[in-house]
Motif scaffolding. Structure first.
Motif, PDB file in Angstrom:
ATOM      1  N   PRO A 130       0.826  -1.214   0.000  1.00 17.20           N
ATOM      2  CA  PRO A 130       0.000   0.000   0.000  1.00 17.20           C
ATOM      3  C   PRO A 130       0.856   1.257   0.000  1.00 17.20           C
ATOM      4  O   PRO A 130       1.989   1.276   0.497  1.00 17.20           O
ATOM      5  CB  PRO A 130      -0.816  -0.134   1.293  1.00 17.20           C
ATOM      6  CG  PRO A 130      -0.824  -1.602   1.597  1.00 17.20           C
ATOM      7  CD  PRO A 130       0.487  -2.130   1.104  1.00 17.20           C
ATOM      8  N   ALA A 131       0.277   2.304  -0.533  1.00 17.41           N
ATOM      9  CA  ALA A 131       1.029   3.559  -0.661  1.00 17.41           C
ATOM     10  C   ALA A 131       1.408   4.133   0.704  1.00 17.41           C
ATOM     11  O   ALA A 131       2.519   4.646   0.888  1.00 17.41           O
ATOM     12  CB  ALA A 131       0.200   4.576  -1.461  1.00 17.41           C
ATOM     13  N   TRP A 132       0.484   4.026   1.688  1.00 16.46           N
ATOM     14  CA  TRP A 132       0.791   4.585   3.019  1.00 16.46           C
ATOM     15  C   TRP A 132       1.914   3.815   3.699  1.00 16.46           C
ATOM     16  O   TRP A 132       2.751   4.386   4.390  1.00 16.46           O
ATOM     17  CB  TRP A 132      -0.455   4.573   3.892  1.00 16.46           C
ATOM     18  CG  TRP A 132      -0.979   3.185   4.194  1.00 16.46           C
ATOM     19  CD1 TRP A 132      -1.887   2.474   3.487  1.00 16.46           C
ATOM     20  CD2 TRP A 132      -0.578   2.366   5.295  1.00 16.46           C
ATOM     21  NE1 TRP A 132      -2.109   1.243   4.057  1.00 16.46           N
ATOM     22  CE2 TRP A 132      -1.310   1.149   5.184  1.00 16.46           C
ATOM     23  CE3 TRP A 132       0.317   2.518   6.345  1.00 16.46           C
ATOM     24  CZ2 TRP A 132      -1.179   0.117   6.099  1.00 16.46           C
ATOM     25  CZ3 TRP A 132       0.457   1.491   7.261  1.00 16.46           C
ATOM     26  CH2 TRP A 132      -0.284   0.307   7.138  1.00 16.46           C
ATOM     27  N   LEU A 133       1.943   2.471   3.442  1.00 11.00           N
ATOM     28  CA  LEU A 133       3.010   1.670   4.034  1.00 11.00           C
ATOM     29  C   LEU A 133       4.351   1.956   3.350  1.00 11.00           C
ATOM     30  O   LEU A 133       5.398   1.982   4.005  1.00 11.00           O
ATOM     31  CB  LEU A 133       2.658   0.182   3.920  1.00 11.00           C
ATOM     32  CG  LEU A 133       3.596  -0.794   4.624  1.00 11.00           C
ATOM     33  CD1 LEU A 133       3.688  -0.473   6.114  1.00 11.00           C
ATOM     34  CD2 LEU A 133       3.122  -2.234   4.415  1.00 11.00           C
ATOM     35  N   GLN A 134       4.318   2.172   2.024  1.00 16.20           N
ATOM     36  CA  GLN A 134       5.539   2.565   1.324  1.00 16.20           C
ATOM     37  C   GLN A 134       6.079   3.880   1.858  1.00 16.20           C
ATOM     38  O   GLN A 134       7.283   4.034   2.096  1.00 16.20           O
ATOM     39  CB  GLN A 134       5.257   2.688  -0.183  1.00 16.20           C
ATOM     40  CG  GLN A 134       5.005   1.363  -0.871  1.00 16.20           C
ATOM     41  CD  GLN A 134       4.888   1.547  -2.379  1.00 16.20           C
ATOM     42  OE1 GLN A 134       5.376   2.534  -2.925  1.00 16.20           O
ATOM     43  NE2 GLN A 134       4.241   0.596  -3.036  1.00 16.20           N
ATOM     44  N   VAL A 144       7.454   3.211   5.521  1.00 11.67           N
ATOM     45  CA  VAL A 144       8.633   2.348   5.625  1.00 11.67           C
ATOM     46  C   VAL A 144       9.802   2.907   4.824  1.00 11.67           C
ATOM     47  O   VAL A 144      10.917   3.043   5.347  1.00 11.67           O
ATOM     48  CB  VAL A 144       8.277   0.921   5.171  1.00 11.67           C
ATOM     49  CG1 VAL A 144       9.532   0.042   5.112  1.00 11.67           C
ATOM     50  CG2 VAL A 144       7.263   0.294   6.126  1.00 11.67           C
ATOM     51  N   PHE A 145       9.566   3.220   3.554  1.00 12.87           N
ATOM     52  CA  PHE A 145      10.669   3.572   2.676  1.00 12.87           C
ATOM     53  C   PHE A 145      11.120   5.036   2.832  1.00 12.87           C
ATOM     54  O   PHE A 145      12.309   5.324   2.701  1.00 12.87           O
ATOM     55  CB  PHE A 145      10.285   3.313   1.224  1.00 12.87           C
ATOM     56  CG  PHE A 145       9.998   1.860   0.943  1.00 12.87           C
ATOM     57  CD1 PHE A 145      10.710   0.858   1.587  1.00 12.87           C
ATOM     58  CD2 PHE A 145       9.009   1.493   0.043  1.00 12.87           C
ATOM     59  CE1 PHE A 145      10.447  -0.467   1.333  1.00 12.87           C
ATOM     60  CE2 PHE A 145       8.743   0.156  -0.219  1.00 12.87           C
ATOM     61  CZ  PHE A 145       9.456  -0.827   0.435  1.00 12.87           C
ATOM     62  N   ILE A 195      17.549   1.433   0.392  1.00 12.90           N
ATOM     63  CA  ILE A 195      16.648   0.548  -0.351  1.00 12.90           C
ATOM     64  C   ILE A 195      16.929   0.724  -1.836  1.00 12.90           C
ATOM     65  O   ILE A 195      16.978   1.849  -2.341  1.00 12.90           O
ATOM     66  CB  ILE A 195      15.177   0.868  -0.039  1.00 12.90           C
ATOM     67  CG1 ILE A 195      14.908   0.755   1.467  1.00 12.90           C
ATOM     68  CG2 ILE A 195      14.241  -0.051  -0.808  1.00 12.90           C
ATOM     69  CD1 ILE A 195      15.114  -0.628   2.024  1.00 12.90           C
ATOM     70  N   SER A 196      17.115  -0.409  -2.546  1.00 14.44           N
ATOM     71  CA  SER A 196      17.380  -0.352  -3.990  1.00 14.44           C
ATOM     72  C   SER A 196      16.166   0.212  -4.713  1.00 14.44           C
ATOM     73  O   SER A 196      15.036  -0.212  -4.489  1.00 14.44           O
ATOM     74  CB  SER A 196      17.699  -1.750  -4.521  1.00 14.44           C
ATOM     75  OG  SER A 196      16.636  -2.634  -4.246  1.00 14.44           O
ATOM     76  N   VAL A 243      10.201  -4.315   2.976  1.00 13.60           N
ATOM     77  CA  VAL A 243       9.386  -3.954   4.141  1.00 13.60           C
ATOM     78  C   VAL A 243       9.757  -4.822   5.340  1.00 13.60           C
ATOM     79  O   VAL A 243       9.906  -4.327   6.468  1.00 13.60           O
ATOM     80  CB  VAL A 243       7.885  -4.075   3.796  1.00 13.60           C
ATOM     81  CG1 VAL A 243       7.040  -3.945   5.061  1.00 13.60           C
ATOM     82  CG2 VAL A 243       7.481  -3.025   2.775  1.00 13.60           C
ATOM     83  N   ALA A 244       9.907  -6.134   5.130  1.00 15.46           N
ATOM     84  CA  ALA A 244      10.280  -7.042   6.221  1.00 15.46           C
ATOM     85  C   ALA A 244      11.653  -6.692   6.779  1.00 15.46           C
ATOM     86  O   ALA A 244      11.870  -6.734   7.997  1.00 15.46           O
ATOM     87  CB  ALA A 244      10.256  -8.488   5.726  1.00 15.46           C
ATOM     88  N   PHE A 245      12.579  -6.306   5.915  1.00 19.64           N
ATOM     89  CA  PHE A 245      13.926  -5.950   6.377  1.00 19.64           C
ATOM     90  C   PHE A 245      13.893  -4.701   7.262  1.00 19.64           C
ATOM     91  O   PHE A 245      14.526  -4.647   8.326  1.00 19.64           O
ATOM     92  CB  PHE A 245      14.826  -5.727   5.154  1.00 19.64           C
ATOM     93  CG  PHE A 245      16.226  -5.333   5.503  1.00 19.64           C
ATOM     94  CD1 PHE A 245      17.124  -6.274   5.972  1.00 19.64           C
ATOM     95  CD2 PHE A 245      16.644  -4.008   5.387  1.00 19.64           C
ATOM     96  CE1 PHE A 245      18.425  -5.905   6.305  1.00 19.64           C
ATOM     97  CE2 PHE A 245      17.935  -3.636   5.709  1.00 19.64           C
ATOM     98  CZ  PHE A 245      18.828  -4.597   6.169  1.00 19.64           C
ATOM     99  N   VAL A 246      13.123  -3.688   6.835  1.00 17.21           N
ATOM    100  CA  VAL A 246      13.027  -2.460   7.623  1.00 17.21           C
ATOM    101  C   VAL A 246      12.326  -2.732   8.960  1.00 17.21           C
ATOM    102  O   VAL A 246      12.740  -2.229  10.018  1.00 17.21           O
ATOM    103  CB  VAL A 246      12.301  -1.367   6.829  1.00 17.21           C
ATOM    104  CG1 VAL A 246      12.088  -0.125   7.692  1.00 17.21           C
ATOM    105  CG2 VAL A 246      13.098  -0.992   5.579  1.00 17.21           C
TER     106      VAL A 246
END
Length: 516
Positions: free
Chosen positions: A351-355, A358-359, A370-371, A482-485
């Protein structure tokens, strides 16, 4: 013949003679016994003579006062020699002490000049009156009594009795700050049967003699004090005084620090190290469960030392419970992260909000690179229709290039056929053969066109499949990022919680909550 009067006279005369003779014999025997007794008494030592004199007519079951309305003043003191054990589970303090009991016995008084200047004598305590001093908060029976030591009696009628006693007293244990705890234990001594108007108990000094104390490996003696109390019980109207000796003990932490606290701290930090393991290793859950079981064992060890009480909970138990809870949460967090990392089936876009969270925020906060997506992938994420249009244009370019290559081959074939026709004409070949060659050329051109159509369809299918695979791979990569972050986020959070809880338990201090 003798008359009756003569006979009576003869009998009385004989009786008087016999009595006179017997009296002389008895008197001579008494004089001999007195001479012998006096000779033995003169041969006794002054100490022996004094003991015989003091014990003659002495009754040890009666209070040593001439006036029954007077009270016997008893002075109590203790010399602490060793703290043997403090059993937290049974709440029992075991100590070795030298009792110091002093009183005045009005029946034991003499003049030292009459006994070669002797000012004191040692007498067996079982032959003297002793105050019925008992330990009120004792957990043992009273069948054994005190050590049968000698009592020191002085010419001023002062008596000092100092038996060696091992006390096992009850002690209220407060485990709130375990293992950084202080304990206050008391020894309450007083007369059991006599009230204060008969036997009045006082303290000899304001402290306990600790000059001969042997250090205990687990407990350190901090402070001692003595206090006299007067209590009225329900049984009687008279007061009952007692002397209470307070002993302030502090636990030595080194043993528990090395065997409980440091292993717990290591386990707590080992638990959060599971967030640093990559999900592909397959050991994140195993590590968390192993630490969980080890902490459970430590909790059982600590619980075995603690008394079964609900009045207070020890600090180390709270710390172990916090570590255990964090271990459970870390295992659950690892399970959730593994579910995010290993997507099943056809994944959906992040989802855009999660991006954004997180990112753009968490990744920059934790300095995680993040690549970035390729331009083609970015165009796919922004607009699917434009993605398809660009893909078709690229596909048409490939098709045109391929068709141009095929047409060049066809023109080469036509030129080769024209050369062959020229040779045939020069060789006088029939026109029918030329017509056959034209037909073959048309069919070959038709086959080339059909093959081009089939290649176009195949290329379309491959491009669609490749596009779908690229989309899925991009989704997988995003969820893995996402899991890494989130792994790093949970690592930082659990690291902060573990550090704070560890600092709290290390800085824990019971303080001076005992008022002296």
């Amino acid at each position: 013949m003798m008359t009756k009067g003569e006979i009576y006279f003869l009998v009385l005369t004989s009786a008087c003679w016999v009595l006179d003779t017997f009296g002389n014999i008895t008197e001579n025997s008494g004089r001999t016994g007195n001479i012998t007794e006096n000779a033995e008494f003169d041969n006794m030592s002054a100490e022996h003579k004094l003991m015989i004199k003091l014990m003659r007519g002495y009754e040890k079951s009666i209070r040593p006062v001439m006036n029954s309305s007077e009270a016997v003043d008893i002075k109590l003191g203790l010399a602490l020699t060793q703290i043997l054990d403090l059993d937290e589970k049974n709440q029992v303090l075991t100590t070795n002490v030298w009792m110091e009991v002093e009183w005045y016995d009005q029946k034991l008084k003499w003049s030292s000049q009459d006994y070669e200047g002797m000012k004191s004598i040692r007498l067996p305590c079982d032959r003297l009156w002793l105050p019925d001093v008992v330990l009120y908060n004792s957990v043992d029976d009273y069948t054994s009594g005190y050590m049968p030591s000698l009592a020191m009696v002085f010419d001023s009628s002062r008596v000092f009795w100092g038996p060696v006693v091992r006390f096992r007293s009850s002690c209220k244990i407060d485990i709130t700050y375990f293992p950084f705890d202080d304990q206050m234990c008391k020894l309450k001594l007083g007369s059991w049967a006599y009230h204060g108007l008969q036997v009045n108990v006082f303290n000899r000094s304001d402290t306990i003699d600790v000059s001969n104390l042997v250090d205990n490996g687990e407990w350190e003696l901090i402070h001692v004090r003595v206090e006299r109390n007067v209590i009225y019980y329900n049984c009687c109207e008279e007061p009952f005084p007692d002397v209470t000796f307070y002993v302030h003990l502090r636990r030595r932490v080194k043993y528990y620090f090395m065997n409980i606290i440091i292993p717990c701290i290591i386990l707590s930090f080992l638990c959060i190290s599971g967030f640093l393991l990559p999900p592909e290793s397959g050991e994140k859950i195993t590590l968390g469960l192993s630490v969980l079981l080890t902490i459970t064992v430590f909790m059982l060890m600590v619980a075995d030392k603690m008394p079964s009480t609900s009045e207070s909970i020890s600090v180390i138990s709270i710390y172990l419970m916090v570590v255990l809870s964090m271990s459970c949460m870390s295992v659950l967090s690892s399970v959730w992260i593994l579910c995010i990392h290993h997507q099943r089936g056809k994944p959906k876009r992040v989802p855009a909000w999660l991006q954004c969270l997180v990112f753009r925020f968490l990744a920059k906060l934790f300095c995680i690179r993040i690549s970035k997506c390729s331009p083609k992938a970015k165009s796919k994420i922004i607009n699917v229709s434009s993605k398809s249009r660009v893909s078709m244009e690229e596909t048409d370019n490939v098709r045109k290039n391929h068709l141009h290559f095929e047409l060049m081959e066809l023109s080469n074939n036509v030129e080769s056929h024209q050369t062959e026709n020229t040779r045939f004409r020069t060789g006088m070949i029939d026109r029918d053969d030329n017509s056959n060659h034209r037909t073959e050329r048309k069919e070959s051109i038709k086959r080339l066109i059909d093959r081009d159509e089939w290649c176009k369809r195949l290329i379309d299918i491959l491009e669609i499949k490749q596009s779908e695979d690229d989309d899925d791979e991009e989704c997988y990569r995003e969820w893995r990022d996402v899991a890494f972050v989130l792994d790093r986020l949970f690592f930082i959070l659990f690291l902060i919680l573990t550090s704070l809880s560890t600092l709290c338990i290390l800085a824990m201090n019971p303080g001076d909550h005992f008022i002296f």
